[in-house]
Write a protein that holds these residues in place. Structure first.
Motif, PDB file in Angstrom:
ATOM      1  N   PHE A 207     -21.453  32.165 -43.775  1.00  0.00           N
ATOM      2  CA  PHE A 207     -20.916  32.235 -45.132  1.00  0.00           C
ATOM      3  C   PHE A 207     -20.516  30.840 -45.585  1.00  0.00           C
ATOM      4  CE2 PHE A 207     -17.885  33.213 -48.570  1.00  0.00           C
ATOM      5  CZ  PHE A 207     -18.753  33.956 -49.362  1.00  0.00           C
ATOM      6  N   ASN A 208     -21.232  30.342 -46.553  1.00  0.00           N
ATOM      7  CA  ASN A 208     -20.949  29.017 -47.103  1.00  0.00           C
ATOM      8  C   ASN A 208     -20.317  29.216 -48.478  1.00  0.00           C
ATOM      9  OD1 ASN A 208     -22.611  27.939 -44.934  1.00  0.00           O
ATOM     10  ND2 ASN A 208     -24.373  28.607 -46.137  1.00  0.00           N
ATOM     11  N   PRO A 209     -18.978  29.114 -48.567  1.00  0.00           N
ATOM     12  CA  PRO A 209     -18.334  29.422 -49.855  1.00  0.00           C
ATOM     13  C   PRO A 209     -18.884  28.543 -50.974  1.00  0.00           C
ATOM     14  CG  PRO A 209     -16.718  29.054 -48.118  1.00  0.00           C
ATOM     15  CD  PRO A 209     -18.037  28.647 -47.559  1.00  0.00           C
ATOM     16  N   GLN A 210     -19.231  29.163 -52.066  1.00  0.00           N
ATOM     17  CA  GLN A 210     -19.710  28.434 -53.242  1.00  0.00           C
ATOM     18  C   GLN A 210     -18.558  28.314 -54.234  1.00  0.00           C
ATOM     19  OE1 GLN A 210     -23.098  27.310 -53.311  1.00  0.00           O
ATOM     20  NE2 GLN A 210     -22.686  27.925 -51.192  1.00  0.00           N
ATOM     21  N   LYS A 211     -18.674  27.344 -55.098  1.00  0.00           N
ATOM     22  CA  LYS A 211     -17.579  27.108 -56.055  1.00  0.00           C
ATOM     23  C   LYS A 211     -17.976  27.545 -57.464  1.00  0.00           C
ATOM     24  CE  LYS A 211     -14.843  24.761 -53.222  1.00  0.00           C
ATOM     25  NZ  LYS A 211     -13.548  25.282 -52.817  1.00  0.00           N
ATOM     26  N   GLU A 212     -16.973  27.882 -58.251  1.00  0.00           N
ATOM     27  CA  GLU A 212     -17.222  28.129 -59.676  1.00  0.00           C
ATOM     28  C   GLU A 212     -16.081  27.524 -60.493  1.00  0.00           C
ATOM     29  OE1 GLU A 212     -17.033  32.178 -61.021  1.00  0.00           O
ATOM     30  OE2 GLU A 212     -15.456  32.686 -59.597  1.00  0.00           O
ATOM     31  N   LYS A 213     -16.342  27.363 -61.784  1.00  0.00           N
ATOM     32  CA  LYS A 213     -15.317  26.781 -62.649  1.00  0.00           C
ATOM     33  C   LYS A 213     -14.244  27.828 -62.964  1.00  0.00           C
ATOM     34  CE  LYS A 213     -18.484  23.775 -65.190  1.00  0.00           C
ATOM     35  NZ  LYS A 213     -19.141  23.507 -66.485  1.00  0.00           N
ATOM     36  N   SER A 214     -12.990  27.387 -62.973  1.00  0.00           N
ATOM     37  CA  SER A 214     -11.924  28.269 -63.440  1.00  0.00           C
ATOM     38  C   SER A 214     -11.157  27.478 -64.508  1.00  0.00           C
ATOM     39  CB  SER A 214     -11.019  28.629 -62.257  1.00  0.00           C
ATOM     40  OG  SER A 214      -9.890  29.298 -62.734  1.00  0.00           O
ATOM     41  N   TYR A 215     -11.276  27.939 -65.752  1.00  0.00           N
ATOM     42  CA  TYR A 215     -10.679  27.159 -66.836  1.00  0.00           C
ATOM     43  C   TYR A 215      -9.156  27.290 -66.832  1.00  0.00           C
ATOM     44  CZ  TYR A 215     -15.235  26.079 -68.630  1.00  0.00           C
ATOM     45  OH  TYR A 215     -16.503  25.583 -68.746  1.00  0.00           O
ATOM     46  N   ASN A 216      -8.484  26.185 -67.110  1.00  0.00           N
ATOM     47  CA  ASN A 216      -7.023  26.169 -67.179  1.00  0.00           C
ATOM     48  C   ASN A 216      -6.551  26.943 -68.406  1.00  0.00           C
ATOM     49  OD1 ASN A 216      -7.441  24.386 -65.135  1.00  0.00           O
ATOM     50  ND2 ASN A 216      -6.594  22.590 -66.189  1.00  0.00           N
ATOM     51  N   ARG A 217      -5.298  27.401 -68.336  1.00  0.00           N
ATOM     52  CA  ARG A 217      -4.731  28.068 -69.504  1.00  0.00           C
ATOM     53  C   ARG A 217      -4.794  27.102 -70.690  1.00  0.00           C
ATOM     54  NH1 ARG A 217       0.042  29.751 -67.326  1.00  0.00           N
ATOM     55  NH2 ARG A 217      -1.221  31.010 -65.947  1.00  0.00           N
ATOM     56  N   ASP A 218      -5.191  27.576 -71.821  1.00  0.00           N
ATOM     57  CA  ASP A 218      -5.351  26.776 -73.046  1.00  0.00           C
ATOM     58  C   ASP A 218      -6.313  25.596 -72.878  1.00  0.00           C
ATOM     59  OD1 ASP A 218      -3.568  28.425 -74.318  1.00  0.00           O
ATOM     60  OD2 ASP A 218      -1.831  27.209 -73.702  1.00  0.00           O
ATOM     61  N   PHE A 219      -7.041  25.626 -71.784  1.00  0.00           N
ATOM     62  CA  PHE A 219      -8.059  24.588 -71.516  1.00  0.00           C
ATOM     63  C   PHE A 219      -7.471  23.174 -71.443  1.00  0.00           C
ATOM     64  CE2 PHE A 219     -10.011  28.147 -73.791  1.00  0.00           C
ATOM     65  CZ  PHE A 219     -10.908  28.568 -72.810  1.00  0.00           C
ATOM     66  N   LYS A 220      -6.183  23.136 -71.122  1.00  0.00           N
ATOM     67  CA  LYS A 220      -5.520  21.824 -71.061  1.00  0.00           C
ATOM     68  C   LYS A 220      -5.343  21.408 -69.590  1.00  0.00           C
ATOM     69  CE  LYS A 220      -3.051  22.126 -75.354  1.00  0.00           C
ATOM     70  NZ  LYS A 220      -2.109  23.117 -75.889  1.00  0.00           N
ATOM     71  N   PRO A 221      -5.152  20.138 -69.325  1.00  0.00           N
ATOM     72  CA  PRO A 221      -4.966  19.718 -67.917  1.00  0.00           C
ATOM     73  C   PRO A 221      -3.608  20.160 -67.385  1.00  0.00           C
ATOM     74  CG  PRO A 221      -4.750  17.851 -69.416  1.00  0.00           C
ATOM     75  CD  PRO A 221      -5.156  19.003 -70.268  1.00  0.00           C
TER      76      PRO A 221
END
Ligand SMILES: C[S@@+](CC[C@H](N)C(=O)[O-])C[C@H]1O[C@@H](n2cnc3c(N)ncnc32)[C@H](O)[C@@H]1O
Length: 466
Positions: A207-221
């Protein structure tokens, strides 16, 4: 409507399936004669024929026979990943579509791809699935896993069978593949997902964990310490391990990867599965191959593949798709039983192309293609369209032609190919194949497949001037 209680039927399905699977395992390998061909795409410049190295394999056969064969020919415990996308018990037939253009005329023909109608419905369907899954487990390596792709119709029953075969403890995930396209309903929520059950064979699985994007709340840093953040046109996000809900678009009408095979799955879906559950060099398998997505993606990711599908259209679709992708040579193994169905291509002339040094190649002029309409699964208006084409330009019905110009009488290596690429072209009736090693004694092997997937072949002996 179902007249039986599936709960009462399940023990019987399991008992019968297990008994039948063990019977298959205990009998000597006795299969109908097989034919084998090697397709060597013209873009491939590597080592020539008959090397002993691994070769990817496509079987055009019922997958039960294929699985039995593999198990008895040394593949037990060798496969790291099996992905299967069987029919879903939709109670319909699926089609392929061909556009045939000749002169100024363009015709669309729908023809049979595969059947998803089952006598005795769910019971027959689950019996079919159980015996195959039971045997597939034996093919898996100790680090292997299996992905069973279904939908709301059967996934809950299949989960029970999978728990019994693989053990509840080896259940890893139910992946929800969600999409937007398809029909909507006013009487219930629109059904917009498929279910993929994932089981490993042992606890020591790849099992090679793959990554995905997880957007921040309000898309802010967030600017949390030690957490890397990224930004795209939508906003700020972090990378997290892939979750079990995968929104991926279906292969829509305008998708670049679309090959015109109903139920074709997106490459992106297979990419995630293959990257997660196999390594470079792993053998991966798909026993319900359809348009060949698993092999196409697997090859791109440097995996070795085995695919099987009993449908004629699957073979031609997959073959063309792999050649387009500049694949490695692969072998096609098929039952020696469908020649009676195929049409016949006739050749007008074959002439040698000569130079001072001798024979350089062949000039082949095709004549026409004759097929028996009763042998192919088309009906009604499509049958009339095919009749019309057969009368006006029968060669327009040819989808693929492949040649082994230096045929040794054994396994043909088809290293010259022409095929309809954009659906509207017609195979060139004048073929030039070059090979400086040609002698008067050479044989050539010509294979052809029509737009319905019916295949045939012929052998010619070059008699000096031909
Ligand atoms: C849902 S489609 C697979 C689509 C595929 N995942 C793709 O991306 O194109 C199911 C396929 O299973 C094949 N099939 C059904 N029963 C089979 C059997 N017993 N042996 C081999 N192939 C079978 C059908 O011909 C069909 O192509």
């Amino acid at each position: 409507m179902t007249k039986f209680s599936i709960i009462e039927e399940l023990p019987q399905i399991v008992r019968n399936g297990m008994k039948a699977a063990e019977k298959i395992m205990n009998r000597p390998l006795d299969i109908p004669m097989e034919e084998k061909e090697i397709i060597k795409p013209m873009t491939y410049k590597g080592a020539d024929r008959n090397t002993n190295k691994w070769m990817n394999q496509f079987y055009q056969q019922d997958n039960l026979i294929v699985i039995e064969n593999l198990l008895k020919k040394g593949y037990e415990g060798k496969i790291d990943l099996i992905y299967i996308d069987p029919p879903f018990l939709t109670k319909t037939n699926y089609n392929g579509r061909s556009i045939v253009k000749y002169g100024k005329t363009e015709r669309v023909i729908e023809h049979f791809a595969y059947n998803d109608i089952w006598d005795n419905g769910l019971i027959t369907y689950l019996e079919m699935l159980y015996i195959r899954l039971y045997l597939m487990k034996k093919l898996l390596s100790d680090r292997g896993s299996i992905y069973l792709h279904l939908d709301y119709r059967t996934v809950h029953y299949a989960k029970i069978l999978m728990d019994q075969i693989f053990g509840e403890g080896n259940f890893l995930n139910e992946i929800i593949w969600s999409y937007k396209s398809g029909g909507v309903s006013k009487r219930y929520y629109s059904r917009k997902h498929d279910n993929i059950l994932v089981y490993s064979k042992t606890k020591d699985y790849i099992f090679n964990p793959q990554k995905e994007k997880s957007y921040n709340r309000d898309f802010k840093p967030y600017r949390f310490k030690g957490i890397k953040e990224y930004k795209d046109e939508i906003g700020w996000y972090t990378l997290v391990n892939l979750r079990d809900v995968w929104p991926i678009d279906m292969v829509g009408r305008t998708a670049k990867e679309r090959v015109g095979y109903d139920t074709q799955k997106p490459e992106k879906l297979l990419e995630r599965i293959i990257l997660s559950s196999s390594n470079e060099g792993s053998i991966i398998a798909d026993f319900f191959a359809g348009s060949g997505t698993t092999g196409v993606v697997g090859e791109r990711l440097n995996r070795r593949w085995i695919m099987a599908d009993k449908g004629a259209l699957s073979l031609i679709t997959t073959t063309k798709r792999l050649i387009e992708k500049k694949s490695l040579p692969f072998s096609i193994i098929k039952e020696h039983n469908n020649l009676g169905k195929a049409g016949r291509l006739s050749i007008k002339t074959i002439e040698t192309i000569k130079s001072k040094e001798g024979i350089e190649g062949l000039n082949i002029e095709l004549d026409n293609y004759e097929l028996n309409l009763d042998n192919i699964g088309i009906k009604g208006k499509y049958k009339d369209i095919v009749k019309e084409i057969a009368l006006n330009n029968s060669l327009a019905l040819i989808d693929f032609i492949g040649i082994d110009i230096d045929y040794n009488g054994n396994i043909p290596t088809i290293d010259w190919q022409d095929y309809r690429r954009d659906d509207k072209m017609i195979i060139n009736s004048n073929i030039k194949v070059f090979n400086k090693n040609l002698k008067g004694s050479n044989k050539i092997y010509i294979k052809y497949i029509d737009i319905f997937g019916q295949q045939n072949s012929m052998v010619y002996k070059i008699d000096n001037g031909v």
